[in-house]
Design an enzyme around this catalytic site. Structure first.
Site, PDB file in Angstrom:
ATOM      1  N   GLY A   1      36.680  -4.059  40.778  1.00  0.00           N
ATOM      2  CA  GLY A   1      36.370  -4.245  42.160  1.00  0.00           C
ATOM      3  C   GLY A   1      35.991  -5.973  42.122  1.00  0.00           C
ATOM      4  N   THR A   2      35.325  -6.167  41.010  1.00  0.00           N
ATOM      5  CA  THR A   2      34.279  -7.472  41.220  1.00  0.00           C
ATOM      6  C   THR A   2      35.754  -8.843  41.058  1.00  0.00           C
ATOM      7  OG1 THR A   2      32.704  -6.452  39.638  1.00  0.00           O
ATOM      8  CG2 THR A   2      33.364  -8.830  39.525  1.00  0.00           C
TER       9      THR A   2
ATOM     10  N   THR B   1      49.853  -9.901  31.381  1.00  0.00           N
ATOM     11  CA  THR B   1      50.788  -8.506  31.516  1.00  0.00           C
ATOM     12  C   THR B   1      49.534  -7.653  32.260  1.00  0.00           C
ATOM     13  OG1 THR B   1      51.554  -9.650  29.473  1.00  0.00           O
ATOM     14  CG2 THR B   1      51.713  -7.756  29.291  1.00  0.00           C
TER      15      THR B   1
ATOM     16  N   HIS C   1      37.765   3.552  38.814  1.00  0.00           N
ATOM     17  CA  HIS C   1      36.507   3.907  38.163  1.00  0.00           C
ATOM     18  C   HIS C   1      35.083   4.886  38.670  1.00  0.00           C
ATOM     19  CE1 HIS C   1      32.321   1.299  38.171  1.00  0.00           C
ATOM     20  NE2 HIS C   1      33.674   0.934  38.202  1.00  0.00           N
TER      21      HIS C   1
ATOM     22  N   ASN D   1      26.245   0.962  48.404  1.00  0.00           N
ATOM     23  CA  ASN D   1      26.637   1.441  47.067  1.00  0.00           C
ATOM     24  C   ASN D   1      24.979   2.517  46.362  1.00  0.00           C
ATOM     25  OD1 ASN D   1      26.452  -1.264  46.873  1.00  0.00           O
ATOM     26  ND2 ASN D   1      25.611  -1.219  44.215  1.00  0.00           N
TER      27      ASN D   1
ATOM     28  N   SER E   1      38.413  -0.131  43.311  1.00  0.00           N
ATOM     29  CA  SER E   1      38.379   0.410  41.983  1.00  0.00           C
ATOM     30  C   SER E   1      38.833   1.348  41.271  1.00  0.00           C
ATOM     31  CB  SER E   1      36.753  -0.470  41.947  1.00  0.00           C
ATOM     32  OG  SER E   1      36.165  -0.420  40.538  1.00  0.00           O
TER      33      SER E   1
ATOM     34  N   CYS F   1      24.794  -1.251  38.681  1.00  0.00           N
ATOM     35  CA  CYS F   1      25.227  -2.524  38.004  1.00  0.00           C
ATOM     36  C   CYS F   1      23.541  -3.967  37.791  1.00  0.00           C
ATOM     37  CB  CYS F   1      25.511  -3.345  39.296  1.00  0.00           C
ATOM     38  SG  CYS F   1      26.896  -2.088  39.786  1.00  0.00           S
TER      39      CYS F   1
HETATM   40  C1  LIG Z   1      30.616  -1.712  46.907  1.00  0.00           C
HETATM   41  C2  LIG Z   1      30.696  -2.095  45.244  1.00  0.00           C
HETATM   42  N1  LIG Z   1      31.420  -3.678  45.271  1.00  0.00           N
HETATM   43  C3  LIG Z   1      32.146  -3.286  44.211  1.00  0.00           C
HETATM   44  C4  LIG Z   1      31.427  -2.825  42.968  1.00  0.00           C
HETATM   45  C5  LIG Z   1      32.459  -3.367  40.975  1.00  0.00           C
HETATM   46  O1  LIG Z   1      33.527  -2.973  41.151  1.00  0.00           O
HETATM   47  P1  LIG Z   1      33.881  -2.745  38.821  1.00  0.00           P
HETATM   48  O2  LIG Z   1      33.062  -1.846  38.504  1.00  0.00           O
HETATM   49  O3  LIG Z   1      35.116  -2.601  39.130  1.00  0.00           O
HETATM   50  O4  LIG Z   1      33.790  -3.853  39.240  1.00  0.00           O
HETATM   51  C6  LIG Z   1      30.734  -1.662  42.697  1.00  0.00           C
HETATM   52  C7  LIG Z   1      30.666  -1.001  41.517  1.00  0.00           C
HETATM   53  O5  LIG Z   1      29.621  -0.828  41.562  1.00  0.00           O
HETATM   54  C8  LIG Z   1      30.596  -0.877  44.412  1.00  0.00           C
HETATM   55  O6  LIG Z   1      29.502  -0.915  43.699  1.00  0.00           O
END
Ligand SMILES: Cc1ncc(COP(=O)(O)O)c(C=O)c1O
Length: 385
Positions: free
Chosen positions: A70-71, A238, A202, A150, A200, A327
């Site tokens: 996601g990042t 890759t 996970h 989140n 994302s 995070c």
């Molecule tokens: C709303 C939101 N965006 C982005 C992310 C980042 O995703 P990733 O952990 O796959 O980099 C998160 C992860 O906690 C999230 O909750």
């Protein structure tokens, strides 16, 4: 009993996914760009995952770019748009409650000469639509708004947000961070008039380190990495075939497991809350009202207690939760999301997030509520409050 209620931080991979990834690593290890049969087999795995992902959007495989999560999807959407469209305008808009992977892109771009606007939210976590409407101007190139928050589960009214933006400036792109909503809530990208959506793996029992960016065909982006032509040159390197295959499987399994849940996510959340209320302990719900928020996220404050102390008290009883968002829960600063709701003092210091998944059961949430009440009572007695 162990009850894992930190599913918005990450989820336990489904066993089927671990098995598939193991098989791909052992037997289907070809490079998807290779022309021989091992390459073709790997390419087919990517195609299958791409089709599973595309089914959440507009069923167009070419609109999916696999990323490392996601990042990276958020970085590619925000910085990739800013760099590609900077001759058209220099104004970017987001909300005050976004994930750091969006907010820090905005901070970076603000330092590079872009103008950044941060739209506030009300006490329920909902975006101020009037402020948004006032903020969009001819110079706006991108608006980035998350679907589900989140930390406290607010669902943004994207079906209203999209039209407000496009009415003011039809060329402004709308990016949606759907990391917390993928496979849990519908993502009607046409209704939202969205151009880019981040996901994302996970958070849906898939592998960590994999995600994707959906982009509406024709949306122009500047890549952030340079290399080969993988992912149409927008994300060279890759491909992580085992993880991408696992991501594709996670999507189909989520659908199946959600529909087979004896008690849905919202029901589990409400039962948890009801049991906490019945226990007589003192707490407050942060953000949206429980029935209006996302079905899997609940943020509660326990005034007088410190979130971290309570978190460890719960851990001793086998209950795993988060203070703020995982995070940044290792940072001592208070959550920017809860502060944006207007929380301060004891409420801010004592907030915990309980987040559910398809793997949780009714018995677990009842157990977790009883353990939470016991931990709160024990701490309150110790502190004589
Ligand atoms: C709303 C939101 N965006 C982005 C992310 C980042 O995703 P990733 O952990 O796959 O980099 C998160 C992860 O906690 C999230 O909750």
């Amino acid at each position: 009993m162990e009850v894992y209620l930190d599913n918005s931080a990450t989820t336990r991979p489904f066993p089927e996914i671990i098995d598939l990834m193991d098989r791909v690593q052992r037997e289907m290890y070809g490079n998807p760009s290779s022309l021989h049969e091992k390459g073709v087999a790997a390419e087919q795995l990517l195609g299958k995952a791409r089709r599973s992902l595309a089914s959440f959007f507009r069923d167009r495989e070419k609109e999916i770019i696999f990323t490392s999560g996601g990042t990276e999807a958020n970085n590619l959407a925000v910085i990739g748009t800013a760099l590609r469209h900077c001759r058209r305008g220099k104004h970017l808009i987001t909300s005050a409650v976004e994930h750091p992977s969006v907010l820090n892109c905005f901070r970076f771009l603000a330092g590079e000469g872009f103008r950044a606007s941060y739209i506030p939210v009300d006490k329920n976590g909902t975006l101020d639509l009037d402020e948004l409407e006032r903020a969009v101007d001819e110079d706006t190139i991108l608006v980035s708004i998350m679907h589900v928050n989140n930390e406290m589960g607010a669902i943004q009214p994207l079906q209203e947000i999209g039209p407000v933006i496009k009415k003011r400036n039809p060329a402004a792109l709308l990016h949606v961070d759907a990391v917390q909503s993928l496979a849990k809530l519908p993502l009607p990208v046409d209704l939202w008039q969205a151009d880019l959506v981040s996901c994302s793996a996970h958070k849906i029992h898939g592998p960590r380190g994999t995600g994707c960016l959906w982009f509406r065909e024709g949306t122009l982006l500047q890549p952030l990495l340079y290399g080969g032509n993988q992912e149409i040159g927008l994300r060279p390197g890759t491909e992580n075939t085992p993880a991408i295959a696992g991501f594709g499987l996670a999507i189909s399994l989520m659908d199946e497991k959600l529909s087979k849940m004896e008690n849905g996510l919202m029901e589990l959340k409400l039962v948890f809350l009801e049991h906490l209320q019945d226990s007589g302990i003192h707490f407050a719900v942060n953000g949206p009202s429980p029935v209006e928020g996302a079905p899997h996220i609940l943020n509660l404050s326990f005034p007088g207690l410190k979130a971290e102390v309570l978190l460890h008290g719960l851990e001793e009883r086998g209950i795993y939760v988060s203070s703020g968002s995982a995070c940044h829960s290792r940072r001592p600063e208070p959550s920017h999301v809860l502060a944006a709701l207007g929380l301060e003092g004891e409420k801010l210091d004592s907030a915990l997030r309980f987040s559910l998944s398809v793997e949780n059961t009714l018995a677990e949430v009842k157990e977790a509520a009883a353990a939470t009440a016991a931990a709160v009572r024990e701490l309150a007695a110790f502190l004589k409050i």
